[in-house]
Scaffold this motif. Structure first.
Motif, PDB file in Angstrom:
ATOM      1  N   LYS A 183      -2.445   9.366  -3.073  1.00 26.57           N
ATOM      2  CA  LYS A 183      -2.525   9.082  -1.709  1.00 26.57           C
ATOM      3  C   LYS A 183      -4.102   9.307  -1.148  1.00 26.57           C
ATOM      4  O   LYS A 183      -4.599   8.510  -0.462  1.00 26.57           O
ATOM      5  CB  LYS A 183      -1.514   9.705  -0.704  1.00 26.57           C
ATOM      6  N   ALA A 184      -4.743  10.344  -1.722  1.00 23.12           N
ATOM      7  CA  ALA A 184      -6.048  10.790  -1.354  1.00 23.12           C
ATOM      8  C   ALA A 184      -6.924   9.555  -1.744  1.00 23.12           C
ATOM      9  O   ALA A 184      -8.008   9.504  -1.241  1.00 23.12           O
ATOM     10  CB  ALA A 184      -6.575  12.194  -1.779  1.00 23.12           C
ATOM     11  N   ALA A 185      -6.678   8.988  -3.104  1.00 23.81           N
ATOM     12  CA  ALA A 185      -7.490   8.155  -3.492  1.00 23.81           C
ATOM     13  C   ALA A 185      -7.514   6.845  -2.639  1.00 23.81           C
ATOM     14  O   ALA A 185      -8.557   5.841  -2.773  1.00 23.81           O
ATOM     15  CB  ALA A 185      -6.963   7.529  -4.960  1.00 23.81           C
ATOM     16  N   ASP A 186      -6.570   6.573  -2.054  1.00 26.83           N
ATOM     17  CA  ASP A 186      -6.564   5.372  -0.925  1.00 26.83           C
ATOM     18  C   ASP A 186      -6.797   4.034  -1.590  1.00 26.83           C
ATOM     19  O   ASP A 186      -7.661   3.309  -1.130  1.00 26.83           O
ATOM     20  CB  ASP A 186      -7.392   5.696   0.306  1.00 26.83           C
ATOM     21  N   LEU A 187      -5.881   3.735  -2.646  1.00 24.61           N
ATOM     22  CA  LEU A 187      -6.001   2.345  -3.114  1.00 24.61           C
ATOM     23  C   LEU A 187      -5.170   1.363  -2.483  1.00 24.61           C
ATOM     24  O   LEU A 187      -4.066   1.379  -2.491  1.00 24.61           O
ATOM     25  CB  LEU A 187      -5.407   2.565  -4.610  1.00 24.61           C
ATOM     26  N   PRO A 188      -5.682   0.195  -1.755  1.00 26.21           N
ATOM     27  CA  PRO A 188      -5.002  -0.721  -1.124  1.00 26.21           C
ATOM     28  C   PRO A 188      -4.055  -1.464  -1.933  1.00 26.21           C
ATOM     29  O   PRO A 188      -4.360  -1.906  -3.007  1.00 26.21           O
ATOM     30  CB  PRO A 188      -6.251  -1.569  -0.511  1.00 26.21           C
ATOM     31  N   HIS A 189      -2.915  -1.513  -1.263  1.00 28.06           N
ATOM     32  CA  HIS A 189      -2.099  -2.739  -1.961  1.00 28.06           C
ATOM     33  C   HIS A 189      -1.218  -3.397  -0.838  1.00 28.06           C
ATOM     34  O   HIS A 189      -0.101  -2.838  -0.225  1.00 28.06           O
ATOM     35  CB  HIS A 189      -1.070  -1.758  -2.630  1.00 28.06           C
ATOM     36  N   ALA A 190      -1.633  -4.545  -0.395  1.00 27.19           N
ATOM     37  CA  ALA A 190      -1.189  -5.132   0.681  1.00 27.19           C
ATOM     38  C   ALA A 190       0.222  -5.856   0.405  1.00 27.19           C
ATOM     39  O   ALA A 190       0.917  -6.220   1.467  1.00 27.19           O
ATOM     40  CB  ALA A 190      -2.337  -6.070   1.353  1.00 27.19           C
ATOM     41  N   TYR A 191       0.391  -5.879  -0.776  1.00 28.26           N
ATOM     42  CA  TYR A 191       1.571  -6.582  -1.242  1.00 28.26           C
ATOM     43  C   TYR A 191       2.838  -5.670  -1.483  1.00 28.26           C
ATOM     44  O   TYR A 191       3.910  -6.013  -2.058  1.00 28.26           O
ATOM     45  CB  TYR A 191       1.408  -7.520  -2.236  1.00 28.26           C
ATOM     46  N   SER A 192       2.846  -4.461  -1.602  1.00 30.32           N
ATOM     47  CA  SER A 192       3.735  -3.413  -1.715  1.00 30.32           C
ATOM     48  C   SER A 192       4.772  -3.333  -0.624  1.00 30.32           C
ATOM     49  O   SER A 192       4.609  -3.637   0.638  1.00 30.32           O
ATOM     50  CB  SER A 192       3.013  -2.100  -1.711  1.00 30.32           C
ATOM     51  N   LYS A 193       6.246  -3.176  -0.927  1.00 32.06           N
ATOM     52  CA  LYS A 193       7.116  -3.303   0.176  1.00 32.06           C
ATOM     53  C   LYS A 193       7.401  -1.952   0.837  1.00 32.06           C
ATOM     54  O   LYS A 193       8.373  -1.688   1.701  1.00 32.06           O
ATOM     55  CB  LYS A 193       8.294  -3.942  -0.553  1.00 32.06           C
ATOM     56  N   VAL A 194       6.685  -0.833   0.266  1.00 33.38           N
ATOM     57  CA  VAL A 194       6.858   0.702   0.692  1.00 33.38           C
ATOM     58  C   VAL A 194       5.771   1.040   1.212  1.00 33.38           C
ATOM     59  O   VAL A 194       5.895   2.254   2.139  1.00 33.38           O
ATOM     60  CB  VAL A 194       7.435   1.483  -0.525  1.00 33.38           C
ATOM     61  N   ALA A 195       4.688   0.608   0.937  1.00 28.62           N
ATOM     62  CA  ALA A 195       3.448   1.393   1.878  1.00 28.62           C
ATOM     63  C   ALA A 195       2.115   0.323   1.586  1.00 28.62           C
ATOM     64  O   ALA A 195       2.343  -0.645   0.855  1.00 28.62           O
ATOM     65  CB  ALA A 195       3.063   2.615   0.911  1.00 28.62           C
ATOM     66  N   ASP A 196       1.081   0.701   2.293  1.00 31.75           N
ATOM     67  CA  ASP A 196       0.191  -0.274   2.189  1.00 31.75           C
ATOM     68  C   ASP A 196      -0.905   0.238   1.198  1.00 31.75           C
ATOM     69  O   ASP A 196      -2.065  -0.126   1.301  1.00 31.75           O
ATOM     70  CB  ASP A 196      -0.510  -0.605   3.670  1.00 31.75           C
TER      71      ASP A 196
END
Length: 586
Positions: free
Chosen positions: A517-530
């Protein structure tokens, strides 16, 4: 007076018979006496039964020169042709008529050897109640059996040459063999013509080298490297050749380029004035170091390469003492290595790193054998060395390549963590060690949530970068030496935690989630988080004997499935799933 005549006649008869017995006793020697007498003679002598021609006794010279097999008190000529020739020589003899004549020497085993003649003689005697011949088959001249070693002063050189493992052969200018060492005779026995690799050419000069495949006495294929040097007299006329052969099969198999090594040896045109110079010629004909020293470590000889390998400032080592040329610790090491050579006659082979005069370091393979001077029975060490620097470098390169290949075979090329193969091996080792220790073993299966949409939308290159980033997160969290992180397949990772309870594994899993979470790797196509998240399944077992380690993998896999089924981006343990199932059933 007439009455005393029969008594007197009887006394005379008894006296006559006792005299005959005494004369016979004086004239007939026992077998033991004859053996003691013949054993001290230098010339070849044997006691032969006149009836069947069997050898009752043969002295050392006879056994050595005529290939006699001595087993206890039995003697037998090994060669069938030699045995037949010997029996034919005795067949026409009539005991007790002595004989002396010149005959062909049946020791000559090849038409390519110089013709030899010997003086064949027989003395009829009574021995141990038997009629026997005392047979002598002596060469016409001492040189017949000893050339080119006839000079008594060169017995030391003859002994050294016979101790060499190389095949040494001397030919006259007609190509006939006039001398060979024991190694040559044993190797080419029964096929001497095959051993004559070179033919003598009156116009030939210098030195020739050849490699050829043949078979050794055991029938195995081997590669012989043979060097022939043309021998010139004082008037620069060819009077013969010196051939030296040795087995280079192992070198050839290790690296084919070594076949050319011997071709680079220095040319030798040393004139031989006496047979005692043969050893010197052999020394100088080889770039390999060869040297001899006695048990007091006084050098008896050596070639230039040997002097350089010893670190001597000059090439003439004869008469020098090792203490004056070598460092004390190096000499002490040599003395220790030479103990089995000097005391037991063992052959010792080892490798050593030597500094040459120019400061360069060279690896040598040294072979040490015992040398015994036949003139005074003093012993010493014969050293033959071979430069194996290139071979050592090749071996090191090969070892480095193998280590690198091994490392690659156990590491995932993309993420640089352990691969599936490495994980399986470590799991097996840890499983068995935990059975012995009765400690808990935990396994975490991690799967990147919705990684396929990530790959499809961001591209495979960005997907690979995401896998590397997640692997880095694992490496930052998992720091114990025995903990293991592996890429199990695709976007799935496995973490082995030895000596760890389920509670401890949950802490590790939560730390991984926090670090990601701290690495903050974007994933705009995830259904559980960004941001990029993980589903983690944990299983913990106390392994017992007879249990399959696959049970741990199966439990962790079901726990991972439970995490995904529960909505992903979470940690689920196999124990919690079990409790949930029990509650549902209740």
């Amino acid at each position: 007076m007439i009455e005393w005549l029969p008594l007197a006649a009887l006394v005379l008869l008894v006296g006559f018979l006792m005299g005959m017995v005494w004369v016979s006793y004086r004239r007939v020697m026992s077998m033991k006496t004859w053996q003691l007498y013949l054993a001290n003679l230098h010339s070849p002598k044997a006691i032969i039964n006149h009836k069947d021609g069997s050898i009752l006794y043969a002295n050392r010279s006879f056994v050595r020169l005529f290939n006699v097999e001595a087993s206890g008190h039995k003697f037998h000529i090994r060669g069938e042709r030699e045995q037949q020739t010997f029996e034919a020589l005795l067949a026409s003899r009539c005991w007790p008529h002595p004989f002396v004549e010149m005959t062909g020497d049946f020791r000559a085993v090849s038409d390519h050897r110089t013709p030899r003649h010997a003086r064949f003689s027989g003395l009829p005697v009574w021995c141990g109640g038997q009629r026997v011949w005392i047979v002598s088959l002596e060469p016409k001249s001492e040189a017949v059996y000893s050339e080119p070693f006839a000079d008594n002063d060169s017995q030391i050189f003859r002994s050294v040459i016979n101790s060499l493992s190389e095949l040494v052969c001397f030919q006259d200018k007609e190509g006939r063999i006039v001398g060979s060492n024991l190694a040559y005779d044993r190797f080419w026995k029964g096929r001497e013509q095959e051993g004559l690799i070179f033919s003598t050419d009156e116009n030939a000069r210098g030195r020739r080298t050849q490699q050829s495949w043949t078979t050794n006495p055991n029938g195995d294929s081997c590669l012989l490297e043979s060097n022939q040097t043309v021998l010139l007299d004082d008037e620069n006329h060819v009077f013969g050749t010196l051939s030296i052969s040795h087995d280079v099969t192992n070198w050839h198999m290790m690296r084919q380029s070594l076949e050319q090594e011997i071709e680079a040896r220095q040319e030798v045109e040393q004139q031989l004035k006496k047979h005692s110079n043969v050893l010197t010629s052999i020394f100088k004909a080889s770039v390999d170091p060869i040297g001899i020293y006695n048990k007091d470590y006084e050098f008896l000889g050596g070639n230039a390469a040997f002097a350089e390998a010893m670190g001597a400032q000059h090439d003439e080592l004869e008469g020098e003492n090792a203490e004056d040329l070598m460092e004390p610790e190096v000499l002490a090491q040599h003395r220790k290595i030479d103990v089995p050579v000097l005391e037991s006659g063992d052959t010792v082979k080892y490798e050593d790193l030597v500094m040459k005069r120019d400061g360069s370091m060279v690896w040598y393979e040294l072979t040490k054998t015992q040398f015994r001077d036949p003139t005074d029975e003093t012993i010493g060490v014969l050293v033959i060395a071979r430069d194996v620097t290139e071979r050592k470098a090749t071996q090191q390169q090969l070892a480095d390549a193998i280590m690198e290949l091994e490392e690659l075979s156990f590491v995932d090329g993309l993420t640089k963590v352990a691969n599936r193969r490495s994980f399986d091996e470590q799991l097996v080792k840890m499983w068995h060690s935990h059975i012995r220790e009765q400690e808990p073993l935990s396994l975490i299966f991690c799967d990147i949530d919705y990684f396929k949409p990530y790959n499809d939308n961001y591209g495979h290159q960005q997907g690979d970068e995401a896998l590397r980033s997640v692997a880095d997160v694992f490496q930052r969290v998992i720091r114990r030496p025995l903990d293991a992180v592996a890429r199990y397949g695709g976007e799935e990772f496995a973490i082995l935690l030895p000596n760890t309870t389920e509670e401890g594994a949950v802490v590790v899993a939560q730390n991984i989630a926090d670090e990601l979470k701290a690495a903050d790797l974007p994933h705009a196509y995830s259904k559980v988080a960004d941001r990029l998240t993980l589903s983690q399944g944990i299983a913990t077992l106390y392994p017992v004997a007879g249990q399959d380690y696959g049970d741990l993998v199966s439990l962790a896999d079901r726990a991972l499935y439970g995490a995904k089924h529960a909505g992903r981006n979470r940690v689920v343990t196999s124990q919690s799933m079990k409790q949930a199932k029990l509650s549902a059933n209740a």
